[in-house]
Design a protein around this motif. Structure first.
Motif, mmCIF file in Angstrom:
data_model
loop_
_atom_site.group_PDB
_atom_site.id
_atom_site.type_symbol
_atom_site.label_atom_id
_atom_site.label_comp_id
_atom_site.label_asym_id
_atom_site.label_seq_id
_atom_site.Cartn_x
_atom_site.Cartn_y
_atom_site.Cartn_z
ATOM 1 N N THR A 1 0.832 -1.204 0.000
ATOM 2 C CA THR A 1 0.000 0.000 0.000
ATOM 3 C C THR A 1 0.867 1.255 0.000
ATOM 4 N N ARG A 2 0.243 2.380 -0.357
ATOM 5 C CA ARG A 2 0.967 3.645 -0.369
ATOM 6 C C ARG A 2 1.461 4.005 1.029
ATOM 7 N N GLU A 3 0.658 3.696 2.044
ATOM 8 C CA GLU A 3 1.054 4.024 3.409
ATOM 9 C C GLU A 3 2.304 3.249 3.824
ATOM 10 N N PHE A 4 2.382 1.982 3.417
ATOM 11 C CA PHE A 4 3.582 1.216 3.753
ATOM 12 C C PHE A 4 4.797 1.765 3.017
ATOM 13 N N VAL B 1 0.142 -1.749 -8.236
ATOM 14 C CA VAL B 1 1.284 -1.767 -7.313
ATOM 15 C C VAL B 1 2.379 -0.831 -7.812
ATOM 16 N N ILE B 2 2.652 -0.873 -9.106
ATOM 17 C CA ILE B 2 3.717 -0.039 -9.665
ATOM 18 C C ILE B 2 3.371 1.439 -9.535
ATOM 19 N N ARG B 3 2.146 1.803 -9.863
ATOM 20 C CA ARG B 3 1.762 3.216 -9.759
ATOM 21 C C ARG B 3 1.807 3.676 -8.309
ATOM 22 N N THR B 4 1.380 2.808 -7.399
ATOM 23 C CA THR B 4 1.400 3.152 -5.976
ATOM 24 C C THR B 4 2.836 3.349 -5.496
ATOM 25 N N PHE B 5 3.701 2.448 -5.870
ATOM 26 C CA PHE B 5 5.109 2.548 -5.469
ATOM 27 C C PHE B 5 5.743 3.816 -6.033
ATOM 28 N N GLN B 6 5.448 4.105 -7.299
ATOM 29 C CA GLN B 6 6.069 5.262 -7.935
ATOM 30 C C GLN B 6 5.493 6.579 -7.419
ATOM 31 N N SER B 7 4.316 6.537 -6.815
ATOM 32 C CA SER B 7 3.765 7.755 -6.226
ATOM 33 C C SER B 7 4.579 8.197 -5.014
ATOM 34 N N VAL B 8 5.326 7.260 -4.427
ATOM 35 C CA VAL B 8 6.179 7.570 -3.278
ATOM 36 C C VAL B 8 7.641 7.660 -3.708
ATOM 37 N N PHE B 9 8.041 6.775 -4.615
ATOM 38 C CA PHE B 9 9.421 6.738 -5.109
ATOM 39 C C PHE B 9 9.416 6.976 -6.623
ATOM 40 N N GLY C 1 12.843 1.717 -16.798
ATOM 41 C CA GLY C 1 13.162 2.785 -15.875
ATOM 42 C C GLY C 1 11.938 3.610 -15.527
ATOM 43 N N PRO C 2 12.128 4.781 -14.927
ATOM 44 C CA PRO C 2 11.000 5.589 -14.436
ATOM 45 C C PRO C 2 9.988 5.971 -15.508
ATOM 46 N N THR C 3 10.468 6.380 -16.684
ATOM 47 C CA THR C 3 9.548 6.849 -17.730
ATOM 48 C C THR C 3 8.643 5.737 -18.226
ATOM 49 N N MET C 4 9.219 4.599 -18.561
ATOM 50 C CA MET C 4 8.412 3.487 -19.056
ATOM 51 C C MET C 4 7.555 2.896 -17.947
ATOM 52 N N ALA C 5 8.048 2.930 -16.702
ATOM 53 C CA ALA C 5 7.242 2.435 -15.580
ATOM 54 C C ALA C 5 5.978 3.270 -15.441
ATOM 55 N N ARG C 6 6.128 4.583 -15.636
ATOM 56 C CA ARG C 6 4.967 5.475 -15.543
ATOM 57 C C ARG C 6 3.974 5.175 -16.660
ATOM 58 N N PHE D 1 3.690 2.299 -18.226
ATOM 59 C CA PHE D 1 3.146 0.965 -17.954
ATOM 60 C C PHE D 1 2.022 1.024 -16.922
ATOM 61 N N ALA D 2 2.240 1.777 -15.845
ATOM 62 C CA ALA D 2 1.226 1.855 -14.780
ATOM 63 C C ALA D 2 -0.003 2.624 -15.226
ATOM 64 N N GLY D 3 0.186 3.634 -16.077
ATOM 65 C CA GLY D 3 -0.948 4.403 -16.570
ATOM 66 C C GLY D 3 -1.752 5.035 -15.449
ATOM 67 N N ASN D 4 -3.053 4.933 -15.565
ATOM 68 C CA ASN D 4 -3.950 5.508 -14.552
ATOM 69 C C ASN D 4 -4.515 4.443 -13.628
ATOM 70 N N ALA D 5 -3.759 3.402 -13.387
ATOM 71 C CA ALA D 5 -4.208 2.349 -12.470
ATOM 72 C C ALA D 5 -4.523 2.949 -11.098
ATOM 73 N N PRO D 6 -5.507 2.431 -10.412
ATOM 74 C CA PRO D 6 -5.866 2.998 -9.099
ATOM 75 C C PRO D 6 -4.762 2.783 -8.071
ATOM 76 N N LEU D 7 -4.634 3.741 -7.158
ATOM 77 C CA LEU D 7 -3.669 3.606 -6.079
ATOM 78 C C LEU D 7 -4.167 2.588 -5.068
ATOM 79 N N HIS D 8 -3.248 1.790 -4.576
ATOM 80 C CA HIS D 8 -3.573 0.785 -3.575
ATOM 81 C C HIS D 8 -3.244 1.361 -2.201
ATOM 82 N N THR D 9 -4.277 1.618 -1.400
ATOM 83 C CA THR D 9 -4.091 2.265 -0.108
ATOM 84 C C THR D 9 -4.706 1.433 1.006
ATOM 85 N N ASP D 10 -4.421 1.824 2.243
ATOM 86 C CA ASP D 10 -5.012 1.119 3.381
ATOM 87 C C ASP D 10 -6.528 1.225 3.368
#
Length: 373
Positions: free
Chosen positions: A95-98, A129-137, A199-204, A206-215
């Motif tokens: 999750t984004r919180e983790f 998961v990728i979009r959530t992770f990249q929202s923090v990193f 890398g970061p650009t292609m990861a973004r 790839f993730a597109g507008n997938a929903p964020l996974h949160t608590d």
């Protein structure tokens, strides 16, 4: 970048820091929720270098996420290697919180690494998961370990990391590190670099507008179990569509160059060129697998030829030759020795020293002799 001294790892069952701690780490806090896993881990002491006996390791039997949230310690490296997201309770480690907790517990320029399999999970959940992770990193890179496993690596800092390629080569020449990398089929720096997926650009992208996974919106908790029954073809196709070798972080600094002058290592352009060849070989490997599954033998053999040309020491190449060899021996049993010979000749062009293929050609020759007696 190579000054990491302290590490935190969640899950003893998949110890990923055993290689790191043998080099420069001063402390490793390993948090495992199951005492049974701790006891069972000793069956693998030979492979994890008996990490629990190392005086730098501190074992904590507790919930890894809660422990990380409550500790006041800071770390240079955080590794999260839980089980698959479809298992009850595991989704909370994605999750984004983790991820934010990991970010907060990292020192400046720290590194976080999470393990994420590409089986028993569908494309929408993986992209989430990728979009959530990249929202923090934001500075994130994918790395392929085995065919069905990825390491997602993020960096804390305003700027993307820079790795001096000569310093990286020097680290890889460490006897212990070289031994462990060899077990993963990594023989050189280009081999390691070619494990990069994107890398970061292609990861973004790839993730597109997938929903964020949160608590509060733990969609993975419910979607992952259902996805565990689905095949991974759709996910693999999406990942391969976005594969792009990102070497933008690889640099050459004058200070490191001067310190390694006696070793006379290859230039950075040579290293990148070799890495690109290895990466292209992997692309052909994927295509060959697809052609094999579709029964398109001519295209399959052609892609194998590209793998052999780009990466002659590819350890998967011999395994990929097996289905064609089996068909060749089947032709011999069916009395179709000419067709068998054609197949074996094609394989020998790819790998002239393959003993089983040579045996197949010998069998064809023996069959022809017997037929003319």
């Amino acid at each position: 970048f190579f000054k990491q001294k302290t590490a935190y790892e969640i899950s003893l069952g998949l110890v990923g820091a055993e290689m790191c701690i043998r080099d420069r780490l001063e402390t490793l806090d390993c948090v495992e929720i199951s005492q049974a896993v701790v006891e069972a881990s000793h069956f693998f002491d030979e492979y994890n270098h008996n990490i629990l006996a190392d005086e730098r390791t501190r074992l904590v039997v507790a919930d890894g996420r809660n422990h990380l949230a409550l500790t006041n310690k800071q770390y240079d490296v955080i590794i999260s290697e839980p089980s698959n997201p479809w298992i009850a309770g595991i989704a909370s480690l994605f999750t984004r919180e983790f991820f934010q907790t990991c970010h907060d517990r990292l020192n400046d320029n720290g590194v976080v690494c999470i393990w994420l399999a590409i089986y028993n999970i569908d494309a929408p959940a993986y992209r989430s998961v990728i979009r959530t992770f990249q929202s923090v990193f934001p500075h994130v890179t994918f790395w392929n370990t085995l065919r069905s496993d990825h390491l997602i690596v993020g960096f804390k800092g305003e700027h993307s990391p820079q790795l001096d390629y000569r310093a990286l080569m020097k680290r890889m020449n460490n006897e212990h590190i070289a031994h462990d990398l060899k077990r993963a089929g990594i023989r050189s720096l280009p081999d390691l670099l070619a494990k990069n997926v994107m890398g970061p650009t292609m990861a973004r992208q790839f993730a597109g507008n997938a929903p964020l996974h949160t608590d509060d919106n733990s969609l993975l908790e419910f979607s992952a179990p259902r996805a565990s029954l689905a095949g991974e073809t759709a996910l693999l196709n999406q990942i391969r569509k976005h594969r792009h070798l990102d070497l933008s972080y690889l640099v050459e600094t004058p200070a490191t160059s001067a310190s390694m002058q006696p070793l006379n290592p290859p230039s950075i352009s040579q290293i990148k060129s070799l890495a690109e060849k290895r990466f292209s070989a992997t692309t052909s490997f994927y295509r060959a697998t697809e052609y094999l599954n579709k029964g398109r033998q001519a295209e399959y053999i052609a892609e194998l030829g590209k793998v052999a040309q780009l990466d002659p020491l590819n350890e998967d190449l011999i395994a990929l030759l097996a289905p064609v060899r089996v068909q060749g021996f089947s032709h011999i049993k069916e009395g179709r020795s000419d067709e068998a010979a054609t197949l074996f000749q094609r394989l020998l062009k790819i790998n002239p020293n393959d003993p089983e293929t040579l045996f197949g050609m010998g069998t064809v020759s023996y069959t022809h002799l017997r037929a003319h007696e």
